[in-house]
Enzyme design. Structure first.
Site, PDB file in Angstrom:
ATOM      1  N   TYR A 184       0.842  -1.198   0.000  1.00 49.32           N
ATOM      2  CA  TYR A 184       0.000   0.000   0.000  1.00 49.32           C
ATOM      3  C   TYR A 184       0.875   1.245   0.000  1.00 49.32           C
ATOM      4  O   TYR A 184       2.009   1.238   0.481  1.00 49.32           O
ATOM      5  CB  TYR A 184      -0.965   0.006   1.188  1.00 49.32           C
ATOM      6  CG  TYR A 184      -0.297   0.162   2.538  1.00 49.32           C
ATOM      7  CD1 TYR A 184      -0.057   1.427   3.077  1.00 49.32           C
ATOM      8  CD2 TYR A 184       0.097  -0.951   3.284  1.00 49.32           C
ATOM      9  CE1 TYR A 184       0.542   1.574   4.317  1.00 49.32           C
ATOM     10  CE2 TYR A 184       0.699  -0.810   4.520  1.00 49.32           C
ATOM     11  CZ  TYR A 184       0.922   0.458   5.039  1.00 49.32           C
ATOM     12  OH  TYR A 184       1.531   0.603   6.259  1.00 49.32           O
ATOM     13  N   CYS A 185       0.345   2.317  -0.556  1.00 51.86           N
ATOM     14  CA  CYS A 185       1.002   3.619  -0.562  1.00 51.86           C
ATOM     15  C   CYS A 185      -0.081   4.677  -0.714  1.00 51.86           C
ATOM     16  O   CYS A 185      -1.262   4.361  -0.703  1.00 51.86           O
ATOM     17  CB  CYS A 185       2.046   3.698  -1.675  1.00 51.86           C
ATOM     18  SG  CYS A 185       1.380   3.287  -3.312  1.00 51.86           S
ATOM     19  N   THR A 186       0.290   5.919  -0.874  1.00 49.53           N
ATOM     20  CA  THR A 186      -0.682   7.018  -0.814  1.00 49.53           C
ATOM     21  C   THR A 186      -1.803   6.871  -1.835  1.00 49.53           C
ATOM     22  O   THR A 186      -2.979   6.760  -1.480  1.00 49.53           O
ATOM     23  CB  THR A 186       0.024   8.367  -1.014  1.00 49.53           C
ATOM     24  OG1 THR A 186       1.089   8.482  -0.074  1.00 49.53           O
ATOM     25  CG2 THR A 186      -0.956   9.516  -0.815  1.00 49.53           C
TER      26      THR A 186
END
Length: 296
Positions: A184-186
């Site tokens: 996951y990331c922004t």
């Protein structure tokens, strides 16, 4: 005064002439009075822009007219054009700088051989079905996780995305290679690359959250598996999905809970420091240390 917003987006698609796309995008943004950052490479485009809502809508409409960009998912966020100092449109070797430009393969459908995309509700479903077997793997710089992350997530010790390849090849995560891993990331773009890099190095079951933390937060607020605030790379610094956001950050001076990053008072430092309201008036340059997160 017209309502202003911020959009963030990315699209992986082969671009034979990035310089031509650069000129078109800069001219388009200037004509609409938009500010922010756009990165372009032979792999595609990545941008965050702020300005009048009507101008942003025109930008989205015109950008989607380019065949390779017609399926881009534009994410809308609270903010204004003043959250960015200026407009920057750059051509780079990589849309996301993982230091492996020759490794990532893209076609008209996006990244080839990346992780399986999961919608926010599918993420929760996977956890319900597989329980503690599921590993959340943070695809951001380590300092971003100080104020928000998925519950029990693995947070690699990286200061830039270029550190991920070395980190993954170090062997410290080899015990995870047969587990279901949710990266996951922004907004999702870093995980497009990270999931591909992980699969290329023997991680067998890799997923990524469709639309990243932003889409997950929009779907579940603070009632899901996310905890804390979302760090963002503009003057806003952080974003909460609801009034019920948990504060997991800790002031680096007094230890009080906080979600606020500030620039170090030492202008030569160029670091970020977590401070509570009480400590923001102090001379934070005294806190300079290698542990602080570099603005870059």
């Amino acid at each position: 005064m017209e309502l202003q917003k911020v959009i963030l987006y990315y699209g992986f698609t082969p671009l034979s002439d990035p310089e031509a796309v650069h000129l078109w995008q800069r001219t388009l943004c200037e004509s609409l009075g938009l500010k922010g950052r756009i990165l372009i490479s032979t792999q595609g485009i990545n941008g965050t822009l702020g300005g009048d809502m009507s101008a942003l809508k025109k930008y989205v409409k015109q950008t989607k007219q380019y065949p390779g960009f017609k399926h881009i998912d534009f994410k809308w966020s609270e903010g204004t054009g003043d959250d960015f100092p200026r407009l920057r449109v750059r051509v780079r070797d990589e849309v996301v700088s993982f230091g492996a430009p020759g490794e990532l393969v893209v076609d008209q459908h996006g990244v080839v051989g990346g992780g399986v995309h999961l919608r926010p509700e599918e993420v929760n479903q996977l956890v319900e079905e597989r329980g503690d077997e599921v590993v959340f793997f943070d695809g951001r710089n380590a300092f971003e996780a100080k104020i928000g992350k998925f519950k029990n997530a693995v947070v690699p010790d990286v200061t830039t995305t270029k550190d991920f390849v070395h980190e993954l090849e170090s062997g410290k995560y080899d015990h995870l290679k047969d587990k279901p891993i949710v990266t996951y990331c922004t907004g999702g773009i870093r995980c497009e690359v990270l999931s591909s890099v992980m699969k290329n190095r023997g991680f067998n079951e890799v997923y990524q959250i469709e639309g990243g933390i932003v889409r997950y937060g929009e779907a579940f607020g603070d009632k899901g598996l996310w905890e804390g605030s979302l760090y963002i790379f503009d003057s806003r610094m952080n974003h909460e999905f609801s009034d019920e956001a948990k504060v997991i950050g800790v002031c680096e001076r007094c230890g009080e809970p906080t979600s606020k990053f500030y620039n170090c008072a030492n202008l030569a430092c160029r670091k970020l420091i977590l401070l509570c309201e009480t400590c923001t008036d102090d001379n934070v340059s005294k806190n300079c240390s290698p542990s602080h997160a570099d603005l870059r």
